[in-house]
Motif scaffolding. Structure first.
Motif, PDB file in Angstrom:
ATOM      1  N   GLY A  40       5.452  -1.688   4.078  1.00  0.00           N
ATOM      2  CA  GLY A  40       6.975  -2.093   3.468  1.00  0.00           C
ATOM      3  C   GLY A  40       6.964  -1.974   2.130  1.00  0.00           C
ATOM      4  N   GLY A  41       6.170  -0.837   1.653  1.00  0.00           N
ATOM      5  CA  GLY A  41       6.557  -0.604   0.188  1.00  0.00           C
ATOM      6  C   GLY A  41       5.402  -1.601  -0.709  1.00  0.00           C
ATOM      7  N   GLN A  42       4.633  -2.545  -0.359  1.00  0.00           N
ATOM      8  CA  GLN A  42       3.880  -3.552  -0.801  1.00  0.00           C
ATOM      9  C   GLN A  42       2.172  -3.005  -0.544  1.00  0.00           C
ATOM     10  N   PRO A  43       1.630  -2.859  -1.802  1.00  0.00           N
ATOM     11  CA  PRO A  43       0.185  -2.659  -1.689  1.00  0.00           C
ATOM     12  C   PRO A  43      -0.685  -3.539  -0.954  1.00  0.00           C
ATOM     13  N   GLY A  44      -1.807  -3.200  -0.297  1.00  0.00           N
ATOM     14  CA  GLY A  44      -2.496  -3.827   0.350  1.00  0.00           C
ATOM     15  C   GLY A  44      -3.392  -4.817  -0.914  1.00  0.00           C
ATOM     16  N   ASP A  45      -3.757  -5.948  -0.377  1.00  0.00           N
ATOM     17  CA  ASP A  45      -4.391  -6.902  -1.310  1.00  0.00           C
ATOM     18  C   ASP A  45      -5.816  -6.481  -1.534  1.00  0.00           C
ATOM     19  N   SER A  46      -6.296  -6.633  -2.820  1.00  0.00           N
ATOM     20  CA  SER A  46      -7.766  -6.718  -3.327  1.00  0.00           C
ATOM     21  C   SER A  46      -8.369  -7.961  -3.515  1.00  0.00           C
ATOM     22  N   GLY A  47      -9.819  -7.862  -3.589  1.00  0.00           N
ATOM     23  CA  GLY A  47     -10.291  -9.280  -3.756  1.00  0.00           C
ATOM     24  C   GLY A  47     -12.030  -8.951  -3.594  1.00  0.00           C
ATOM     25  N   ALA A  48     -12.602 -10.095  -3.053  1.00  0.00           N
ATOM     26  CA  ALA A  48     -13.902  -9.943  -2.666  1.00  0.00           C
ATOM     27  C   ALA A  48     -14.206 -10.783  -1.336  1.00  0.00           C
ATOM     28  N   LEU A  49     -15.506 -10.361  -0.798  1.00  0.00           N
ATOM     29  CA  LEU A  49     -15.833 -11.194   0.361  1.00  0.00           C
ATOM     30  C   LEU A  49     -17.510 -11.588  -0.281  1.00  0.00           C
ATOM     31  N   HIS A  50     -17.805 -12.911   0.204  1.00  0.00           N
ATOM     32  CA  HIS A  50     -18.961 -13.605  -0.416  1.00  0.00           C
ATOM     33  C   HIS A  50     -19.675 -14.078   0.883  1.00  0.00           C
ATOM     34  N   PRO A 203      15.551  -9.027   6.825  1.00  0.00           N
ATOM     35  CA  PRO A 203      13.962  -8.622   7.443  1.00  0.00           C
ATOM     36  C   PRO A 203      13.056  -8.359   6.547  1.00  0.00           C
ATOM     37  N   CYS A 204      11.984  -8.897   6.571  1.00  0.00           N
ATOM     38  CA  CYS A 204      10.624  -8.471   5.588  1.00  0.00           C
ATOM     39  C   CYS A 204       9.471  -9.096   6.238  1.00  0.00           C
ATOM     40  N   GLY A 205       8.720  -8.599   5.991  1.00  0.00           N
ATOM     41  CA  GLY A 205       7.130  -8.680   6.433  1.00  0.00           C
ATOM     42  C   GLY A 205       6.162  -8.832   5.077  1.00  0.00           C
TER      43      GLY A 205
END
Length: 244
Positions: A40-50, A203-205
């Motif tokens: 929907g034009g929004q980038p995927g999130d970034s971060g980390a797994l611990h 409408p928006c996801g």
């Protein structure tokens, strides 16, 4: 199916989860996630797994098969095995900027009441493409009108309607290039304002701030002609915001 924790609360910055699968490409699938997948034009999130003294940086999140969300590692390193219990942590400043920009773009579609032919969201900036044959008459007036809406501190909430109800109300759909997320029997609506103070419903996801005041100061950037009827309006965040 991955449980979408960001649907329940877009402000959750970390949460426990269990690994249910690794993809052949080296992606990680959790039973539930706070990472928003690109769409929907929004980038995927970034971060980390611990987990167990290990850390795996996540570059982005994508939609996978069977309603799964796939977390894409940012580099080489050990992957948490299926069945592993871990802690997932968002790159919160980046996600919150996406939320602020996304909500600001919804309001941009209010002050420019024309069909939207495309859009993109980034950290600190975004843009909408409009079916706009004529150039903007006054960019400064547009920016002032948008800032005035933001400063009203309007609540942002969600509602749900059925696919059939959306089909019966085509005026809710502003985007010409991106179809609303249908096929699950119901569609999520994002509402800005409430009651007689409502200014937008579509409408928006994606993920959004809880109040327009969180957007802060904005600036309308370049307005670019991209075709005979298409003009791109760029928007920038001009202030930082730290939610209490």
């Amino acid at each position: 199916m991955t449980i979408r924790l960001f649907r329940e609360d877009a402000y959750v910055r970390e949460a426990p989860a269990r690994v249910v699968a690794q993809t052949p490409e080296g992606g990680i699938v959790l039973d539930a996630t706070i990472f928003y997948p690109q769409g929907g034009g929004q980038p995927g999130d970034s971060g980390a797994l611990h987990w167990q003294g290990n850390r795996l940086d996540i570059a982005t999140a994508l939609n996978g098969e069977a309603e799964q969300i796939v977390l894409v590692p940012a580099g080489e390193g050990p992957l948490p095995p299926p069945g592993c219990e871990l802690r997932q942590v968002l790159d919160w400043p980046r996600r919150h900027d996406h939320m602020r920009v996304h909500t600001a773009l919804h309001l941009l579609s209010v002050v420019i009441p024309l069909p939207v032919s495309g859009g993109a969201i980034g950290a600190g900036k975004g843009r909408l493409d409009f079916d706009m044959p004529e150039a903007l008459a006054d960019k400064e007036a547009l920016q002032a009108a948008l800032q005035a809406l933001i400063d009203r501190d309007l609540p942002v909430s969600e509602d749900w309607i059925t696919d059939a109800e959306l089909a019966a109300s085509p005026g809710l759909v502003k985007t010409m290039s991106v179809s609303p997320p249908k096929g699950q029997g119901r569609v999520r609506l994002v509402r800005i304002g409430a009651g007689s103070g409502q200014v937008d419903l579509q409408p928006c996801g994606g993920t959004h701030v809880a109040s327009t005041a969180e957007i802060g100061r904005i600036r309308i950037g370049k307005v670019e002609k991209k075709g005979a009827r298409n003009r791109r309006v760029n928007l920038h965040l001009e202030s930082q915001y730290q939610r209490p």
